[in-house]
Scaffold this motif. Structure first.
Motif, PDB file in Angstrom:
ATOM      1  N   SER A  75      23.333 -67.662 -29.854  1.00  0.00           N
ATOM      2  CA  SER A  75      23.896 -66.545 -30.608  1.00  0.00           C
ATOM      3  C   SER A  75      25.033 -65.902 -29.834  1.00  0.00           C
ATOM      4  N   VAL A  76      25.839 -65.165 -30.558  1.00  0.00           N
ATOM      5  CA  VAL A  76      26.929 -64.407 -29.957  1.00  0.00           C
ATOM      6  C   VAL A  76      27.010 -63.077 -30.690  1.00  0.00           C
ATOM      7  N   THR A  77      27.276 -61.999 -29.965  1.00  0.00           N
ATOM      8  CA  THR A  77      27.375 -60.674 -30.554  1.00  0.00           C
ATOM      9  C   THR A  77      28.757 -60.088 -30.265  1.00  0.00           C
ATOM     10  N   LEU A  78      29.406 -59.598 -31.306  1.00  0.00           N
ATOM     11  CA  LEU A  78      30.702 -58.945 -31.176  1.00  0.00           C
ATOM     12  C   LEU A  78      30.505 -57.434 -31.246  1.00  0.00           C
ATOM     13  N   LYS A  79      31.195 -56.697 -30.392  1.00  0.00           N
ATOM     14  CA  LYS A  79      31.040 -55.245 -30.329  1.00  0.00           C
ATOM     15  C   LYS A  79      32.392 -54.561 -30.512  1.00  0.00           C
ATOM     16  N   ARG A  80      32.348 -53.340 -31.087  1.00  0.00           N
ATOM     17  CA  ARG A  80      33.537 -52.511 -31.188  1.00  0.00           C
ATOM     18  C   ARG A  80      33.209 -51.092 -30.743  1.00  0.00           C
ATOM     19  N   MET A  81      34.201 -50.443 -30.143  1.00  0.00           N
ATOM     20  CA  MET A  81      34.012 -49.089 -29.623  1.00  0.00           C
ATOM     21  C   MET A  81      34.069 -48.063 -30.753  1.00  0.00           C
ATOM     22  N   PRO A  82      33.690 -46.810 -30.482  1.00  0.00           N
ATOM     23  CA  PRO A  82      33.620 -45.785 -31.533  1.00  0.00           C
ATOM     24  C   PRO A  82      34.934 -45.532 -32.259  1.00  0.00           C
TER      25      PRO A  82
END
Length: 324
Positions: A92-99
């Motif tokens: 799996s891979v998880t993409l994140k974004r800041m507020p």
């Protein structure tokens, strides 16, 4: 298996303090379900597909996980992709974004979906090499001088050099041919001077596929004085499974059907496919019937024709060049 920190990299220093605690106390426990406001069984089942925090934003903001994990790491939005074959996850891979960034959209999911299995597989098996490659490939021309310095290039050619070198295709910009292509130039220069040498041809294999590089001279090379200029004709043949995955998704085939198409195009028998996938031969036949129906084909030859040209057409030898 829980990942170790040696498998992680981040410019966010907080992650190295928070993630070990998360993996020990939260990961795959009842607490993890709290993040999305669902029961534990549902949370675990989501590992089989795509999940976007935007779908459960209100529950996320109220959750313990957001306050103890997301907020300290300055994370606001998340998109998780898990590749699976039946009930077995590949990775799996998880993409994140800041507020201060926008949430992930359904279009983001659609854009990434054709590549998800291969991204996850690359994370799980980064050194794996495919034994089967698409018959047609992408091509480009790179012009160098007799020292290997690049004098003319385009984005496709630079991408091929980076991928063949096992480097990031997004950030690496070569000004010279990589060291592993030096023998190609040396052989070309020897032939140019009338000496015996191996043909100026190089073939390279890695997880990104099969690469071929051929050296040609220009028709009017006798007018050049300071340096001899060499045209490197480069071709990239991606792994067959990757090309079929992308093309099959565009054609509306399911994950299992795309997987079967790879074996069918490799001319594996229905019995072999059943054994490889751990299913009954009658189930394979049923899948094949549905694949043929979706693509409106009636034979293996027509199925091959439906996938002909995946990855782009392979050009013939350039008209302006002659073999050295």
């Amino acid at each position: 298996m829980k990942p170790s920190l040696s498998e992680m990299f981040s410019q966010n220093e907080a992650i190295y303090e928070i993630m070990p605690l998360y993996m020990k106390e939260v990961h795959n426990t009842e607490k993890q379900a709290d993040a999305m406001g669902v029961d534990f069984t549902t949370a675990m089942r989501r590992g089989r597909g795509y999940e976007n925090t935007a779908r459960n934003d209100a529950a996320l903001l109220k959750s313990t996980m957001y306050n103890e994990l997301y907020r300290p790491m300055y994370i606001r939005h998340s998109l998780e992709m898990t590749a699976f074959d039946g009930k077995r996850g590949w990775g799996s891979v998880t993409l994140k974004r800041m507020p201060d960034n926008r949430p992930f959209s359904e279009r983001d999911l659609a854009d990434i979906r054709p590549l998800s299995r291969h991204i996850a597989h690359a994370l799980a098996c980064p050194k794996a090499q495919s034994l089967n490659h698409a018959e047609n490939g992408r091509s480009s021309v790179i012009v160098v001088d007799d020292t290997g310095k690049i004098v003319m290039q385009n984005g496709t050619g630079m991408r091929m050099l980076a991928l063949a070198s096992g480097e990031s295709a997004s950030y690496v910009r070569h000004t010279r041919l990589p060291d592993w292509l030096t023998p190609l130039v040396i052989n070309f220069n020897r032939i140019w001077r009338g000496c015996a040498a191996a043909p100026p041809l190089h073939e390279r294999f890695n997880a990104a596929g099969r690469f071929t590089f051929k050296a040609y001279r220009f028709d009017h090379a006798d007018t050049m004085t300071d340096h001899t200029f060499i045209a490197i004709y480069a071709e990239h043949f991606a792994p067959l499974a990757f090309e079929i995955e992308t093309r099959g998704f565009q054609l509306g085939l399911s994950e299992r059907q795309r997987q079967l198409c790879t074996y069918l195009l490799l001319e594996r028998s229905h019995g072999d496919i059943a054994q490889l996938l751990g299913i009954r031969e009658s189930t394979v036949i049923d899948h094949v019937r549905k694949i043929y129906g979706k693509l409106d084909v009636h034979s293996l030859g027509q199925l091959k024709a439906a996938f002909h040209g995946v990855g782009g057409d392979t050009d013939r030898r350039p008209m302006w060049a002659a073999n050295s």
